[in-house]
Design an enzyme around this catalytic site. Sequence first.
Site, PDB file in Angstrom:
ATOM      1  N   SER A  12       0.832  -1.214   0.000  1.00  0.00           N
ATOM      2  CA  SER A  12       0.000   0.000   0.000  1.00  0.00           C
ATOM      3  C   SER A  12       0.868   1.265   0.000  1.00  0.00           C
ATOM      4  O   SER A  12       0.480   2.287  -0.560  1.00  0.00           O
ATOM      5  CB  SER A  12      -0.956   0.002   1.191  1.00  0.00           C
ATOM      6  N   ASN A  13       2.039   1.187   0.610  1.00  0.00           N
ATOM      7  CA  ASN A  13       2.928   2.364   0.594  1.00  0.00           C
ATOM      8  C   ASN A  13       3.578   2.551  -0.771  1.00  0.00           C
ATOM      9  O   ASN A  13       3.721   3.681  -1.245  1.00  0.00           O
ATOM     10  CB  ASN A  13       3.973   2.256   1.703  1.00  0.00           C
ATOM     11  N   LYS A  65      16.637 -12.376   6.707  1.00  0.00           N
ATOM     12  CA  LYS A  65      17.888 -11.805   6.176  1.00  0.00           C
ATOM     13  C   LYS A  65      18.161 -12.427   4.816  1.00  0.00           C
ATOM     14  O   LYS A  65      17.540 -13.429   4.448  1.00  0.00           O
ATOM     15  CB  LYS A  65      19.049 -12.050   7.140  1.00  0.00           C
ATOM     16  N   ARG A  93      13.013  -7.573   5.742  1.00  0.00           N
ATOM     17  CA  ARG A  93      14.274  -8.318   5.750  1.00  0.00           C
ATOM     18  C   ARG A  93      15.375  -7.342   6.132  1.00  0.00           C
ATOM     19  O   ARG A  93      15.378  -6.196   5.662  1.00  0.00           O
ATOM     20  CB  ARG A  93      14.500  -8.866   4.339  1.00  0.00           C
ATOM     21  N   ASN A 109      14.125   3.753   4.957  1.00  0.00           N
ATOM     22  CA  ASN A 109      13.135   2.780   5.435  1.00  0.00           C
ATOM     23  C   ASN A 109      11.942   3.498   6.050  1.00  0.00           C
ATOM     24  O   ASN A 109      12.088   4.548   6.670  1.00  0.00           O
ATOM     25  CB  ASN A 109      13.778   1.881   6.502  1.00  0.00           C
ATOM     26  N   HIS A 111       8.992   3.014   8.827  1.00  0.00           N
ATOM     27  CA  HIS A 111       8.685   2.183   9.992  1.00  0.00           C
ATOM     28  C   HIS A 111       7.418   2.730  10.666  1.00  0.00           C
ATOM     29  O   HIS A 111       7.280   3.939  10.834  1.00  0.00           O
ATOM     30  CB  HIS A 111       9.865   2.210  10.975  1.00  0.00           C
TER      31      HIS A 111
END
Length: 194
Positions: A12-13, A65, A93, A109, A111
């Site tokens: 959605s972002n 990771k 990840r 990023n 958050h």
Amino acid sequence: MRVALLGSGRGSNAEAVLCAQAEGRLGKAKIVGIYCDIPTAPMLQLGPKFGVPAFFLDPGPFKTKFSPEQEAFWADTLSEHKVDLVVLAGFMRVVKAPLLERFANRIINLHPTLLPAFPGLDGIGQTWRANAPEGGCTVHWVTAEVDGGKHLGQSRVVREASDTQETFAKKIHQAEHALLPKVIAELAEKFSGR
Ligand code: GAR
């Protein structure tokens, strides 16, 4: 500024960023690709919808990771696509060397908390369970410290008495959808002035 959107799920972002581009709100940024580590991620469907190349790239056998070989492959692919800025938009990840080295100071990023509060997994759930009076979202530079880099932008969301975890989460996602395109456009403006 050539931008790669990396994600693992709903997207959605990524969609909010692509909508911003379609509406001319992304300034000098250009989304050059969508890159997912999950082959069934709904985010991959945004490629054909917005006319942007979308790729599943194998991250290796681990859940949270990369394997070192596959992280090098991701870094090579993003270099080949001449990416200037890597945007982690719901990418679940941890990013380390070689991706972090190759794109040093060029990875951001999103958050879903007011960092430094509640880093790590399930940020909204953590905020909710702690009965914090407000939550929100943060866009920050990615460093070796998980969710620890310098902040580029933050939006606050008040927790109302009438909120459920679902309504609270919805407001945080709405805040994210506004914040991420704004930060990308701001970075593109600075990038073009270098
Ligand atoms: C977003 O809330 C984002 O902040 C979060 O995952 C969600 C992805 O949603 N990211 C993290 O928790 C990273 N640690 P989306 O796939 O709909 O954009």
